[in-house]
Design an enzyme around this catalytic site. Structure first.
Site, PDB file in Angstrom:
ATOM      1  N   GLY A  37      -2.048   6.899  -2.028  1.00 30.57           N
ATOM      2  CA  GLY A  37      -3.272   6.607  -1.302  1.00 30.57           C
ATOM      3  C   GLY A  37      -3.984   5.378  -1.820  1.00 30.57           C
ATOM      4  N   ASN A  38      -3.222   4.456  -2.414  1.00 30.35           N
ATOM      5  CA  ASN A  38      -3.823   3.300  -3.061  1.00 30.35           C
ATOM      6  C   ASN A  38      -2.870   2.119  -2.975  1.00 30.35           C
ATOM      7  OD1 ASN A  38      -5.749   1.870  -4.453  1.00 30.35           O
ATOM      8  ND2 ASN A  38      -5.447   2.890  -6.417  1.00 30.35           N
ATOM      9  N   HIS A  72       0.874  -1.178   0.000  1.00 32.85           N
ATOM     10  CA  HIS A  72       0.000   0.000   0.000  1.00 32.85           C
ATOM     11  C   HIS A  72       0.908   1.225   0.000  1.00 32.85           C
ATOM     12  CE1 HIS A  72      -3.832   2.110   0.689  1.00 32.85           C
ATOM     13  NE2 HIS A  72      -3.057   3.007   1.258  1.00 32.85           N
ATOM     14  N   CYS A  73       0.792   2.038  -1.044  1.00 33.60           N
ATOM     15  CA  CYS A  73       1.673   3.200  -1.212  1.00 33.60           C
ATOM     16  C   CYS A  73       1.021   4.427  -0.583  1.00 33.60           C
ATOM     17  CB  CYS A  73       1.935   3.448  -2.692  1.00 33.60           C
ATOM     18  SG  CYS A  73       3.000   4.882  -2.994  1.00 33.60           S
ATOM     19  N   PRO A  74       1.634   5.021   0.453  1.00 33.07           N
ATOM     20  CA  PRO A  74       1.024   6.205   1.068  1.00 33.07           C
ATOM     21  C   PRO A  74       1.012   7.407   0.143  1.00 33.07           C
ATOM     22  CG  PRO A  74       3.208   5.808   1.979  1.00 33.07           C
ATOM     23  CD  PRO A  74       2.894   4.631   1.119  1.00 33.07           C
TER      24      PRO A  74
END
Length: 452
Positions: free
Chosen positions: A125-126, A120-122
């Protein structure tokens, strides 16, 4: 990564911050570069067109990375009982209360099982997953290309400034232009370094058909396998499961590397390589139930003795489940439910149901006794000085430290999910009916030995 992604301010400000960074490096840089006093002058028409075309591709791929759904699994609302039993033979997600297909993980941010979850890539946001990976890869590719063009333009001006360093200052650019040029260079260099490392890592996963989570799983598994083989001298050994039964632990090869081209075509959703890096190209989608296998099953290379052995069991997770099972008993969340038996019991009369309930109680009592016995034996082995696989969290001889190493939570995975299928066991029931008094006697004896 887990701490960054979980911070509320980062979740709210990450995407605006990335947009500001793109705007600063992409458009403020062009304003500075058009300063007539910065030799060799403003960028040419071709340089400007190429740079802005890369920026448009960058914006589009970043928007797709942020907005494309990371994928979801849908199951029939009221399947026949036989279908339910068939579906739950594999991994099971206690958060979704649904079967979990291979390579899927439950993301605590997206709050569902994500197909082929990478992390999950901050900053987007996805989740980077089966459906968003192509856009994420294209975003990184165009970001690095755009930063490369920007670096060429900036370095050309810096080289001229260095060559003219002995000229009077009033003949050169203003202080504001110099400060802006230095700031663009520093921010651009730091951003390019971070994105280049990320691109290399992503391309490696693309070529090997391996997600960041699977790289972590393989590294951890190989470390534990090497340690267990060194202590036991076998290609396999046993771990005590939540119910006290031995679970077969063996060396497992990563099964989803099916060839260079096939790996890349699978990740991008098409064998047409000309579409792989086009900014407006699409992405693979999860097949609807009963209409295909995309996202539900994955071809394997056949290096293991059977299919479906990935991910290998995590001894630490099994031990935590065993400890929790000891405290929670039959209703504990860590226990795999026997759906087939429950379906059969629905057809029984009240007396037969009561008898089945008593039988389950007796089995649960035997399981708790066996788990307690296994724990006592494990403690005896640890105090005996043997290098036991179940004690690996305290053993840092292989450079694997639980405090410093990455965890699944660092990739956004909900580690409370139940996803292991404890099916490979030994038929060893010699301790099934050990009296409780004997267990207590062994514990007292162990405590007395420890005191001495």
């Amino acid at each position: 990564m887990a701490g960054i992604a979980d911070a509320g301010i980062v979740q709210r400000a990450a995407i605006p911050a990335v947009c500001l960074l793109i705007g600063f490096l992409g458009y403020f840089s062009q304003y500075v570069l058009h300063d007539d006093f910065l030799e060799p002058g403003p960028p040419s028409r071709t340089e400007t067109l190429v740079f802005n075309a890369l920026l448009l591709a960058l914006w589009w791929t970043y928007a797709r990375t942020c907005t494309v759904d990371p994928g979801r699994y849908t199951f029939p609302e009221s399947p026949p009982p036989a279908v339910v039993v068939e579906e739950v033979k594999g991994r099971w997600c206690s958060k979704c209360s649904a079967p979990k297909p291979p390579r899927a993980h439950h993301c605590r941010h997206c709050r569902r099982c994500v197909p082929r979850m990478d992390h999950h890539c901050p900053w987007t946001g996805n989740c980077v997953s089966m459906t968003t990976f192509p856009h994420f890869l294209r975003f990184l590719a165009y970001a690095n290309l755009a930063l490369g063009v920007l670096a060429r333009l900036l370095l050309a001006r810096i080289a001229r400034l260095w060559a003219d360093r002995f000229l009077p200052a009033y003949l050169g650019p203003s202080v504001g232009a110099l400060v802006s040029l230095a700031l663009l260079t520093l921010v651009g260099a730091a951003t390019w370094l971070a994105l280049f490392v990320m691109l290399v890592t992503t391309v490696r996963g693309w070529v090997l058909n391996q997600t960041m989570i699977e790289v972590w799983e393989q590294d951890r598994h190989e470390t534990l396998a090497a340690r267990g083989a060194r202590s036991g001298g076998n290609d396999w050994w046993d771990i005590v499961g939540p119910d006290g039964e031995p679970i077969r632990f063996e060396k497992v090869e990563f099964p989803y590397d099916v060839g260079f081209f096939a790996n890349m075509a699978q990740a991008m959703g098409t064998p047409l390589f000309v579409l792989w890096l086009l900014p407006f190209a699409g992405n693979p989608r999860v097949s609807p139930p009963g209409e295909g296998t995309v996202g539900w099953t994955w071809p394997e290379n056949g290096f293991n003795r059977k299919e479906g052995m990935w991910p290998p069991p995590d001894p630490d997770k099994i031990r935590r489940a065993a400890r929790q099972q000891k405290h929670t008993g039959a209703g504990g969340a860590t226990t795999r439910r026997d759906y087939e038996r429950e379906l059969r019991e629905l057809e029984l009369d009240p007396e037969a149901r009561k008898s089945a309930f008593k039988e389950r109680q007796e089995r649960d009592l035997r399981r708790r006794r066996k788990a307690l016995l296994a724990e006592l034996e494990e403690e005896e082995e640890e105090h005996g000085g043997e290098d036991d696989l179940n004690s690996y969290p305290d053993d840092e001889s292989d450079g694997w430290s639980e405090e410093d190493a990455e965890k699944l939570a660092d990739f956004g995975v909900d580690e409370d999910e139940v996803d292991y299928d404890y099916t490979t066991r030994h038929d060893n029931d010699e301790d099934e009916d050990v009296p409780l008094g004997e267990l207590l006697r062994r514990r007292r004896a162990q405590k007395a030995s420890d005191d001495e």
